[in-house]
Design a protein around this motif. Sequence first.
Motif, mmCIF file in Angstrom:
data_model
loop_
_atom_site.group_PDB
_atom_site.id
_atom_site.type_symbol
_atom_site.label_atom_id
_atom_site.label_comp_id
_atom_site.label_asym_id
_atom_site.label_seq_id
_atom_site.Cartn_x
_atom_site.Cartn_y
_atom_site.Cartn_z
ATOM 1 N N VAL A 57 43.529 56.055 86.344
ATOM 2 C CA VAL A 57 44.413 57.170 86.712
ATOM 3 C C VAL A 57 45.846 56.851 86.281
ATOM 4 C CG1 VAL A 57 45.435 58.458 88.632
ATOM 5 C CG2 VAL A 57 42.978 57.962 88.630
ATOM 6 N N SER A 58 46.284 55.614 86.509
ATOM 7 C CA SER A 58 47.629 55.204 86.092
ATOM 8 C C SER A 58 47.790 55.299 84.573
ATOM 9 C CB SER A 58 47.910 53.766 86.544
ATOM 10 O OG SER A 58 47.907 53.676 87.947
ATOM 11 N N ARG A 59 46.759 54.904 83.848
ATOM 12 C CA ARG A 59 46.789 54.997 82.393
ATOM 13 C C ARG A 59 46.850 56.455 81.930
ATOM 14 N NH1 ARG A 59 48.151 51.589 78.884
ATOM 15 N NH2 ARG A 59 46.503 52.166 77.404
ATOM 16 N N LEU A 60 46.110 57.317 82.613
ATOM 17 C CA LEU A 60 46.137 58.745 82.268
ATOM 18 C C LEU A 60 47.534 59.326 82.460
ATOM 19 C CD1 LEU A 60 42.749 59.937 83.839
ATOM 20 C CD2 LEU A 60 43.313 59.902 81.406
ATOM 21 N N LEU A 61 48.180 58.971 83.562
ATOM 22 C CA LEU A 61 49.532 59.458 83.816
ATOM 23 C C LEU A 61 50.472 59.041 82.689
ATOM 24 C CD1 LEU A 61 49.856 58.682 87.644
ATOM 25 C CD2 LEU A 61 49.622 60.943 86.588
ATOM 26 N N ALA A 62 50.359 57.782 82.267
ATOM 27 C CA ALA A 62 51.247 57.270 81.216
ATOM 28 C C ALA A 62 50.954 57.921 79.871
ATOM 29 C CB ALA A 62 51.090 55.751 81.117
ATOM 30 N N LYS A 63 49.680 58.014 79.516
ATOM 31 C CA LYS A 63 49.315 58.536 78.198
ATOM 32 C C LYS A 63 49.589 60.027 78.063
ATOM 33 C CE LYS A 63 45.817 55.302 76.499
ATOM 34 N NZ LYS A 63 44.450 55.198 75.920
ATOM 35 N N LEU A 64 49.394 60.775 79.151
ATOM 36 C CA LEU A 64 49.544 62.231 79.087
ATOM 37 C C LEU A 64 50.936 62.700 79.482
ATOM 38 C CD1 LEU A 64 46.082 63.209 80.625
ATOM 39 C CD2 LEU A 64 46.720 63.192 78.210
ATOM 40 N N GLY A 65 51.790 61.777 79.915
ATOM 41 C CA GLY A 65 53.149 62.152 80.289
ATOM 42 C C GLY A 65 53.194 63.010 81.532
ATOM 43 N N LEU A 66 52.293 62.735 82.481
ATOM 44 C CA LEU A 66 52.229 63.511 83.708
ATOM 45 C C LEU A 66 52.818 62.714 84.871
ATOM 46 C CD1 LEU A 66 48.618 64.951 83.266
ATOM 47 C CD2 LEU A 66 50.805 66.035 82.669
ATOM 48 N N ASN A 76 51.726 63.038 88.383
ATOM 49 C CA ASN A 76 50.869 62.759 89.532
ATOM 50 C C ASN A 76 49.440 63.227 89.264
ATOM 51 O OD1 ASN A 76 50.862 65.676 90.157
ATOM 52 N ND2 ASN A 76 52.984 65.295 90.759
ATOM 53 N N ARG A 77 48.555 62.883 90.178
ATOM 54 C CA ARG A 77 47.133 63.191 90.046
ATOM 55 C C ARG A 77 46.879 64.693 90.017
ATOM 56 N NH1 ARG A 77 42.377 60.402 91.666
ATOM 57 N NH2 ARG A 77 40.658 61.845 92.074
ATOM 58 N N VAL A 78 47.708 65.438 90.735
ATOM 59 C CA VAL A 78 47.540 66.893 90.762
ATOM 60 C C VAL A 78 47.635 67.460 89.349
ATOM 61 C CG1 VAL A 78 48.478 69.068 91.616
ATOM 62 C CG2 VAL A 78 48.432 67.070 93.106
ATOM 63 N N GLU A 79 48.625 67.008 88.594
ATOM 64 C CA GLU A 79 48.799 67.507 87.227
ATOM 65 C C GLU A 79 47.638 67.081 86.337
ATOM 66 O OE1 GLU A 79 52.616 66.722 85.569
ATOM 67 O OE2 GLU A 79 53.680 67.912 87.073
ATOM 68 N N ILE A 80 47.093 65.877 86.571
ATOM 69 C CA ILE A 80 45.911 65.458 85.802
ATOM 70 C C ILE A 80 44.770 66.435 86.044
ATOM 71 C CG2 ILE A 80 44.126 63.699 85.497
ATOM 72 C CD1 ILE A 80 46.146 61.587 86.265
ATOM 73 N N ALA A 81 44.524 66.760 87.315
ATOM 74 C CA ALA A 81 43.421 67.661 87.657
ATOM 75 C C ALA A 81 43.596 69.029 87.019
ATOM 76 C CB ALA A 81 43.313 67.796 89.174
ATOM 77 N N LEU A 82 44.799 69.553 87.097
ATOM 78 C CA LEU A 82 45.054 70.879 86.547
ATOM 79 C C LEU A 82 44.942 70.879 85.026
ATOM 80 C CD1 LEU A 82 48.041 71.724 88.887
ATOM 81 C CD2 LEU A 82 45.797 72.805 88.931
ATOM 82 N N LEU A 83 45.447 69.827 84.396
ATOM 83 C CA LEU A 83 45.376 69.736 82.945
ATOM 84 C C LEU A 83 43.929 69.554 82.475
ATOM 85 C CD1 LEU A 83 47.119 69.778 80.415
ATOM 86 C CD2 LEU A 83 47.314 67.289 80.590
ATOM 87 N N ALA A 84 43.162 68.776 83.238
ATOM 88 C CA ALA A 84 41.755 68.579 82.885
ATOM 89 C C ALA A 84 40.996 69.900 82.962
ATOM 90 C CB ALA A 84 41.119 67.552 83.814
ATOM 91 N N GLN A 85 41.317 70.709 83.956
ATOM 92 C CA GLN A 85 40.650 72.001 84.085
ATOM 93 C C GLN A 85 41.085 72.952 82.984
ATOM 94 O OE1 GLN A 85 40.479 73.598 88.063
ATOM 95 N NE2 GLN A 85 40.296 71.577 88.956
ATOM 96 N N GLN A 86 42.361 72.870 82.598
ATOM 97 C CA GLN A 86 42.826 73.681 81.471
ATOM 98 C C GLN A 86 42.080 73.287 80.201
ATOM 99 O OE1 GLN A 86 46.935 73.128 80.335
ATOM 100 N NE2 GLN A 86 46.464 73.740 78.237
ATOM 101 N N SER A 87 41.960 71.980 79.978
ATOM 102 C CA SER A 87 41.298 71.485 78.780
ATOM 103 C C SER A 87 39.843 71.923 78.734
ATOM 104 C CB SER A 87 41.387 69.953 78.742
ATOM 105 O OG SER A 87 40.745 69.432 77.601
ATOM 106 N N ALA A 88 39.158 71.835 79.885
ATOM 107 C CA ALA A 88 37.750 72.242 79.945
ATOM 108 C C ALA A 88 37.603 73.731 79.702
ATOM 109 C CB ALA A 88 37.160 71.861 81.290
#
Length: 230
Positions: free
Chosen positions: A192-201, A203-215
């Motif tokens: 999760v920490s790596r995802l935040l760094a790589k995607l420039g996000l 918090n976890r909330v933004e990861i979830a929303l971005l993942a749903q957008q991508s899907a």
Amino acid sequence: MGMQSAISVIVADDHSLFRMGVIQAFSASGKIKVVGEGATKDEAIALTEQCQPDVILLDISMPGSGIAAAREIRQNWPDVKIVMLTVSEEDDDVLEALEAGATGYLLKGSMAPDLISAVQTVAAGDSYLSSNIGMRLYDVIRNVSAGRKTDSLVAKLSAKEATVFALIGKGQTNRQIAEATGVQIKTVKFHVSRLLAKLGLRNRVEIALLAQQSATDRMGGGTSRLSGQI
């Protein structure tokens, strides 16, 4: 879960009747122990320093500002999880609360089971949004990420990171992801920490929303349904 292992919580809200109702709901659950209550930013900060709770619930519009309290608590006691309580569904309020360090955002009209679930979820290290707020944030994140070349960033994720990314988008908690992938929770947290760094996000909330957008984009559009727990 007995009271010995109950989640410790502070409730900070300037509406005494609402605060009383929240405290009663927590006490009745037998799973959450209220260790302090306050009505202002200064009281919330003093109580956090004194009690060091697992979770603090902050009214976004209480005297002194719940968001200002969240920022100070996040800076000085980063292990304390923050849930914002509000009557507001305004995008700016939600985003400002998340930027301040809140990992939960709950409307005051929520039922007692939702309050309990929110506290349990953030205490476990995950994020919680009221479902209608989640849908609004989803649209905001879509607009914000539109110019980021998100697809190319997602394409650069490792296989393990991509798996965690997709499972977060499906609403799974760190524990559920660990069980599904056969790794320890600390390994999931690392990804999760790596995802935040790589995607420039942020918090976890933004990861979830971005993942749903991508899907959703991969499926050619449509509407993604958000669970409260992300």
